[in-house]
Design a protein around this motif. Structure first.
Motif, PDB file in Angstrom:
ATOM      1  N   LYS A   4      33.173  35.504  40.352  1.00 20.53           N
ATOM      2  CA  LYS A   4      32.771  35.380  38.941  1.00 20.53           C
ATOM      3  C   LYS A   4      31.259  35.264  38.807  1.00 20.53           C
ATOM      4  CE  LYS A   4      37.005  33.318  37.191  1.00 20.53           C
ATOM      5  NZ  LYS A   4      37.615  32.161  36.555  1.00 20.53           N
ATOM      6  N   GLU A   5      30.634  34.506  39.698  1.00 14.00           N
ATOM      7  CA  GLU A   5      29.183  34.356  39.651  1.00 14.00           C
ATOM      8  C   GLU A   5      28.484  35.682  39.935  1.00 14.00           C
ATOM      9  OE1 GLU A   5      28.433  31.224  42.444  1.00 14.00           O
ATOM     10  OE2 GLU A   5      29.301  29.696  41.136  1.00 14.00           O
ATOM     11  N   ARG A   6      29.008  36.433  40.877  1.00 12.72           N
ATOM     12  CA  ARG A   6      28.399  37.727  41.201  1.00 12.72           C
ATOM     13  C   ARG A   6      28.574  38.736  40.077  1.00 12.72           C
ATOM     14  NH1 ARG A   6      29.101  38.678  47.686  1.00 12.72           N
ATOM     15  NH2 ARG A   6      28.011  36.781  48.296  1.00 12.72           N
ATOM     16  N   ILE A   7      29.737  38.725  39.451  1.00 16.01           N
ATOM     17  CA  ILE A   7      29.960  39.619  38.304  1.00 16.01           C
ATOM     18  C   ILE A   7      29.018  39.242  37.170  1.00 16.01           C
ATOM     19  CG2 ILE A   7      31.617  40.223  36.478  1.00 16.01           C
ATOM     20  CD1 ILE A   7      32.204  41.704  39.026  1.00 16.01           C
ATOM     21  N   ASP A  17      34.787  45.429  32.733  1.00 13.49           N
ATOM     22  CA  ASP A  17      36.067  45.520  32.024  1.00 13.49           C
ATOM     23  C   ASP A  17      37.242  45.387  32.986  1.00 13.49           C
ATOM     24  OD1 ASP A  17      34.820  45.826  29.584  1.00 13.49           O
ATOM     25  OD2 ASP A  17      35.067  48.008  29.526  1.00 13.49           O
ATOM     26  N   GLU A  18      37.156  46.055  34.117  1.00 15.76           N
ATOM     27  CA  GLU A  18      38.228  45.983  35.101  1.00 15.76           C
ATOM     28  C   GLU A  18      38.360  44.563  35.651  1.00 15.76           C
ATOM     29  OE1 GLU A  18      39.459  47.946  39.382  1.00 15.76           O
ATOM     30  OE2 GLU A  18      38.184  49.086  38.012  1.00 15.76           O
ATOM     31  N   PHE A  19      37.245  43.920  35.897  1.00 12.80           N
ATOM     32  CA  PHE A  19      37.282  42.543  36.377  1.00 12.80           C
ATOM     33  C   PHE A  19      37.959  41.633  35.353  1.00 12.80           C
ATOM     34  CE2 PHE A  19      35.335  38.311  36.449  1.00 12.80           C
ATOM     35  CZ  PHE A  19      35.750  37.882  37.701  1.00 12.80           C
ATOM     36  N   LYS A  20      37.601  41.799  34.081  1.00 15.14           N
ATOM     37  CA  LYS A  20      38.180  40.950  33.030  1.00 15.14           C
ATOM     38  C   LYS A  20      39.673  41.209  32.850  1.00 15.14           C
ATOM     39  CE  LYS A  20      33.911  40.099  30.567  1.00 15.14           C
ATOM     40  NZ  LYS A  20      33.117  40.333  29.366  1.00 15.14           N
TER      41      LYS A  20
END
Length: 60
Positions: free
Chosen positions: A7-10, A48-51
């Motif tokens: 999450k921090e890297r994103i 978007d894919e991460f979310k």
């Protein structure tokens, strides 16, 4: 790698979006404009894919 690190890297990658947008405002960008547009598209798809994959909640 744990989920918090991801999450921090994103978030770090997502914060670079404004810089890419500012590059598009440069009048002398020339053909690099295509690359900047592509980078923006790919960054947006990644976020978007991460979310979709890791739903964000207020506790995270």
């Amino acid at each position: 790698m744990d989920i918090q690190t991801i999450k921090e890297r994103i978030a770090a990658v997502e914060s670079k979006r404004d810089y890419l947008l500012s590059l598009l405002e440069q009048p002398n960008l020339g053909t690099l404009r295509i690359d900047v547009n592509q980078a923006l598209e790919e960054l947006d798809e990644l976020v978007d894919e991460f979310k979709r994959t890791i739903p964000q909640t207020e506790n995270n």
